[in-house]
Motif scaffolding. Structure first.
Motif, PDB file in Angstrom:
ATOM      1  N   LEU A  29      11.003   4.929  -4.187  1.00  0.00           N
ATOM      2  CA  LEU A  29      10.879   5.515  -5.518  1.00  0.00           C
ATOM      3  C   LEU A  29      11.062   4.449  -6.588  1.00  0.00           C
ATOM      4  N   ARG A  30      12.078   3.598  -6.430  1.00  0.00           N
ATOM      5  CA  ARG A  30      12.326   2.549  -7.426  1.00  0.00           C
ATOM      6  C   ARG A  30      11.134   1.594  -7.514  1.00  0.00           C
ATOM      7  N   ALA A  31      10.563   1.236  -6.366  1.00  0.00           N
ATOM      8  CA  ALA A  31       9.402   0.340  -6.382  1.00  0.00           C
ATOM      9  C   ALA A  31       8.200   1.017  -7.025  1.00  0.00           C
ATOM     10  N   SER A  32       7.960   2.282  -6.698  1.00  0.00           N
ATOM     11  CA  SER A  32       6.784   2.972  -7.240  1.00  0.00           C
ATOM     12  C   SER A  32       6.906   3.173  -8.749  1.00  0.00           C
ATOM     13  N   VAL A  33       8.118   3.417  -9.240  1.00  0.00           N
ATOM     14  CA  VAL A  33       8.335   3.581 -10.683  1.00  0.00           C
ATOM     15  C   VAL A  33       8.020   2.290 -11.425  1.00  0.00           C
ATOM     16  N   ASN A  34       8.222   1.146 -10.757  1.00  0.00           N
ATOM     17  CA  ASN A  34       8.041  -0.157 -11.414  1.00  0.00           C
ATOM     18  C   ASN A  34       6.726  -0.851 -11.063  1.00  0.00           C
ATOM     19  N   ARG A  35       5.847  -0.179 -10.370  1.00  0.00           N
ATOM     20  CA  ARG A  35       4.665  -0.905  -9.887  1.00  0.00           C
ATOM     21  C   ARG A  35       3.686  -1.278 -10.996  1.00  0.00           C
ATOM     22  N   PHE A  36       3.791  -0.622 -12.173  1.00  0.00           N
ATOM     23  CA  PHE A  36       2.971  -1.033 -13.312  1.00  0.00           C
ATOM     24  C   PHE A  36       3.770  -1.867 -14.309  1.00  0.00           C
ATOM     25  N   GLY A  37       5.040  -2.129 -13.997  1.00  0.00           N
ATOM     26  CA  GLY A  37       5.902  -2.881 -14.890  1.00  0.00           C
ATOM     27  C   GLY A  37       7.222  -2.152 -15.085  1.00  0.00           C
ATOM     28  N   PRO A  38       8.166  -2.793 -15.779  1.00  0.00           N
ATOM     29  CA  PRO A  38       9.509  -2.217 -15.912  1.00  0.00           C
ATOM     30  C   PRO A  38       9.647  -1.270 -17.091  1.00  0.00           C
ATOM     31  N   ALA A  39      10.809  -0.623 -17.160  1.00  0.00           N
ATOM     32  CA  ALA A  39      11.274   0.114 -18.345  1.00  0.00           C
ATOM     33  C   ALA A  39      10.644   1.490 -18.526  1.00  0.00           C
ATOM     34  N   THR A  40      10.249   2.131 -17.419  1.00  0.00           N
ATOM     35  CA  THR A  40       9.962   3.557 -17.527  1.00  0.00           C
ATOM     36  C   THR A  40      11.268   4.257 -17.901  1.00  0.00           C
ATOM     37  N   HIS A  41      11.205   5.135 -18.874  1.00  0.00           N
ATOM     38  CA  HIS A  41      12.418   5.823 -19.316  1.00  0.00           C
ATOM     39  C   HIS A  41      12.962   6.727 -18.208  1.00  0.00           C
ATOM     40  N   VAL A  42      14.278   6.884 -18.160  1.00  0.00           N
ATOM     41  CA  VAL A  42      14.865   7.902 -17.303  1.00  0.00           C
ATOM     42  C   VAL A  42      14.447   9.258 -17.856  1.00  0.00           C
ATOM     43  N   ALA A  43      14.466  10.268 -16.993  1.00  0.00           N
ATOM     44  CA  ALA A  43      13.920  11.571 -17.364  1.00  0.00           C
ATOM     45  C   ALA A  43      14.625  12.185 -18.566  1.00  0.00           C
ATOM     46  N   GLN A  44      15.930  11.954 -18.704  1.00  0.00           N
ATOM     47  CA  GLN A  44      16.654  12.539 -19.833  1.00  0.00           C
ATOM     48  C   GLN A  44      16.224  11.931 -21.164  1.00  0.00           C
ATOM     49  N   GLU A  45      15.706  10.705 -21.126  1.00  0.00           N
ATOM     50  CA  GLU A  45      15.244  10.056 -22.354  1.00  0.00           C
ATOM     51  C   GLU A  45      13.819  10.479 -22.684  1.00  0.00           C
ATOM     52  N   ALA A  46      12.968  10.534 -21.669  1.00  0.00           N
ATOM     53  CA  ALA A  46      11.569  10.911 -21.897  1.00  0.00           C
ATOM     54  C   ALA A  46      10.934  11.369 -20.592  1.00  0.00           C
ATOM     55  N   LEU A  47      10.122  12.387 -20.681  1.00  0.00           N
ATOM     56  CA  LEU A  47       9.300  12.828 -19.563  1.00  0.00           C
ATOM     57  C   LEU A  47       7.844  12.526 -19.888  1.00  0.00           C
ATOM     58  N   ASP A 103       0.822  -1.195   0.000  1.00  0.00           N
ATOM     59  CA  ASP A 103       0.000   0.000   0.000  1.00  0.00           C
ATOM     60  C   ASP A 103       0.866   1.259   0.000  1.00  0.00           C
ATOM     61  N   ARG A 104       1.977   1.217   0.701  1.00  0.00           N
ATOM     62  CA  ARG A 104       2.896   2.365   0.707  1.00  0.00           C
ATOM     63  C   ARG A 104       3.454   2.607  -0.692  1.00  0.00           C
ATOM     64  N   ILE A 105       3.759   1.544  -1.418  1.00  0.00           N
ATOM     65  CA  ILE A 105       4.256   1.706  -2.793  1.00  0.00           C
ATOM     66  C   ILE A 105       3.188   2.357  -3.668  1.00  0.00           C
ATOM     67  N   LYS A 106       1.955   1.892  -3.533  1.00  0.00           N
ATOM     68  CA  LYS A 106       0.879   2.420  -4.374  1.00  0.00           C
ATOM     69  C   LYS A 106       0.593   3.882  -4.082  1.00  0.00           C
ATOM     70  N   LYS A 107       0.790   4.282  -2.830  1.00  0.00           N
ATOM     71  CA  LYS A 107       0.477   5.657  -2.447  1.00  0.00           C
ATOM     72  C   LYS A 107       1.664   6.607  -2.607  1.00  0.00           C
ATOM     73  N   ALA A 108       2.839   6.073  -2.882  1.00  0.00           N
ATOM     74  CA  ALA A 108       4.023   6.927  -3.020  1.00  0.00           C
ATOM     75  C   ALA A 108       3.830   7.888  -4.194  1.00  0.00           C
ATOM     76  N   ASP A 109       4.159   9.135  -3.976  1.00  0.00           N
ATOM     77  CA  ASP A 109       3.975  10.148  -5.014  1.00  0.00           C
ATOM     78  C   ASP A 109       5.198  11.052  -5.042  1.00  0.00           C
ATOM     79  N   TYR A 110       5.975  10.944  -6.099  1.00  0.00           N
ATOM     80  CA  TYR A 110       7.188  11.745  -6.260  1.00  0.00           C
ATOM     81  C   TYR A 110       7.031  12.774  -7.379  1.00  0.00           C
ATOM     82  N   SER A 111       5.806  13.017  -7.790  1.00  0.00           N
ATOM     83  CA  SER A 111       5.582  13.863  -8.954  1.00  0.00           C
ATOM     84  C   SER A 111       5.498  15.341  -8.580  1.00  0.00           C
TER      85      SER A 111
END
Length: 455
Positions: free
Chosen positions: A318-336, A289-297
């Motif tokens: 942060l790493r867990a929340s970025v991956n909670r829908f699956g892997p391979a979210t781009h780093v910010a320099q590649e895509a926002l 639940d903590r992962i789902k509620k984490a908000d770094y935006s």
């Protein structure tokens, strides 16, 4: 479980001295520092959050093995994403592909063709879902090249002209994205995708693509629901630690996990200590639940964006929340990725306009696109004109006399015609605006996306 959650929350607030409104904003590192004790509940939650990406990658690899998916071999989609694919949050800009990598015996050589300035990226992730390198337009250019992806234990010499990329773990994955400009450009993009090749170092200089490109089954990356796994999660985490030793920076955390039976190749579910077993079991839904509620935006003009996605994310939450829908979210320099967050949820019962003033389109060095998804499952939505996004490559867009661009987002076709229409379902939905190779203006605040306007 509710009692444990309440006790953990009170203990968290007491240790940190913050109010309840500040809990979501605290980093995992701050909480972990405050929780440095032998308390089994605190350690178990820390282990769940820290280990979430590792268990995720192990799970996806097991799904691939069950389908007899070959290692060290690329697969690719031959078409742009569409609703029938039933995948989560795809773009409508690139052909997707991937290859599971096993570097245990020797390095894998990656060969890429000259793409003639076409955008492409090959994102390399380790067993902890960390992005450790890119090959592609932003990172390495678009000329032909050969790279050696080298595991952590390999010692040897590479052939001249082969560029070395060090992988932190022997197991990992390479995700490919290849831009398709328009429908007529699809065959050219497919041809480039087919030329991505992997080969063992011992096969050098023979590096050639497979005779037939396997289909990249993206259904093998479903959204994880680990909150119901209970003790099995920690058994999976222990198994993952055995196959993918953690980086040196995380050894202190791993030593803490051993206090409650979580260590390489162990089986925490078989522990005799009932207190620890109870703490492990109850920690799973709480930490999930903590992962789902984490908000770094960051919220800008009714759009939220996460600038903190980097290579080797240090904050485990942060790493867990970025991956909670699956892997391979781009780093910010590649895509926002900008998600629309108006005061009221988006719905097809209303009409909206996104207006870019003349000269005010998103500043990018690659491309941008606005994509619409179903609110419930983040899937693409069927519509009468088969349009799922609008972007810089959309044919036939109509600009105003002053050079402005208005994108009309609504359920029924606009009276002015379909040229700038992004069809919406009758019910709730979500919007994501992608900016690939974002320019500095998108980071330093000198450019802000215009707000959505309800009309």
């Amino acid at each position: 479980m509710l009692k444990l959650l309440d006790v953990t929350r009170r203990r968290f607030l007491w240790l940190t001295g913050v109010g309840a409104a500040s809990v979501g904003a605290m980093s995992f590192a701050q909480y972990a520092k405050a929780s440095e004790s032998d308390d089994a509940s605190a350690i178990a939650q820390e282990a769940y959050i820290w280990g979430f990406p590792l268990v995720l990658m192990q799970w996806y690899l097991e799904l691939a093995r069950q389908k007899n998916f070959p290692l060290n071999r690329f697969a690719g989609k031959q078409h742009l994403s569409r609703p029938a694919d039933k995948i989560v949050g795809p773009n409508i800009d690139t052909l997707y592909g991937y290859a599971w990598l096993d570097l245990t015996k020797e390095p894998q050589l990656l060969h890429v063709p000259d793409t003639n300035d076409r955008y492409y990226s090959i994102q390399l992730l380790d067993a902890y879902a960390n992005t450790y390198a890119y090959v592609g337009r932003r990172a390495t250019g678009t000329k032909e090249g050969t790279y050696a992806i080298v595991g952590p234990n390999w010692r040897g010499t590479l052939p001249s002209g082969v560029q070395r990329i060090d992988a932190p773990t022997n197991l990992g994955i390479a995700f490919t994205r290849t831009l398709v400009s328009r429908d007529a450009d699809l065959p050219a993009a497919q041809s480039i995708q087919r030329q991505y090749a992997l080969a063992s170092l011992s096969a050098y200089p023979r590096i050639s693509p497979s005779d037939q490109l396997d289909d990249a089954d993206l259904s093998l990356f479903p959204i994880p629901h680990f909150g119901s796994l209970g003790l099995d999660f920690f058994d999976s985490l222990s198994a993952g630690l055995a196959t993918a030793p953690p980086p040196a920076d995380d050894l202190t955390s791993v030593k803490r996990f051993a206090k409650i039976g979580i260590e390489p190749a162990s089986h925490p579910s078989r522990l005799q200590d009932k207190t620890i077993l109870s703490a492990l079991r109850e920690a799973v839904p709480v930490a999930d639940d903590r992962i789902k509620k984490a908000d770094y935006s960051t919220n800008l003009n009714g759009w939220t964006v996460n600038y903190k996605v980097t290579n080797f994310i240090k904050d485990p939450l942060l790493r867990a929340s970025v991956n909670r829908f699956g892997p391979a979210t781009h780093v910010a320099q590649e895509a926002l990725y900008f998600g629309a967050k108006p005061e009221q949820p988006l719905t097809g019962a209303n009409k909206y306009v996104l207006k870019f003033n003349a000269g005010g389109l998103p500043p990018v060095d690659a491309f941008w696109s606005l994509t619409l998804y179903n609110a419930a499952d983040f899937a693409l939505v069927e519509n009468p004109i088969n349009r799922y996004s609008i972007g810089d490559r959309t044919a036939g867009l109509v600009y105003g006399p002053d050079g402005s661009l208005e994108i009309q987002i609504q359920n029924q076709a606009p009276e002015r015609g379909n040229a700038n229409w992004l069809p919406a379902p009758a019910g709730p939905y979500q919007l994501v605006l992608r900016t690939y190779q974002p320019r500095p203006e998108l980071f330093n605040g000198s450019y802000k996306l215009p707000p959505l306007r309800q009309v």
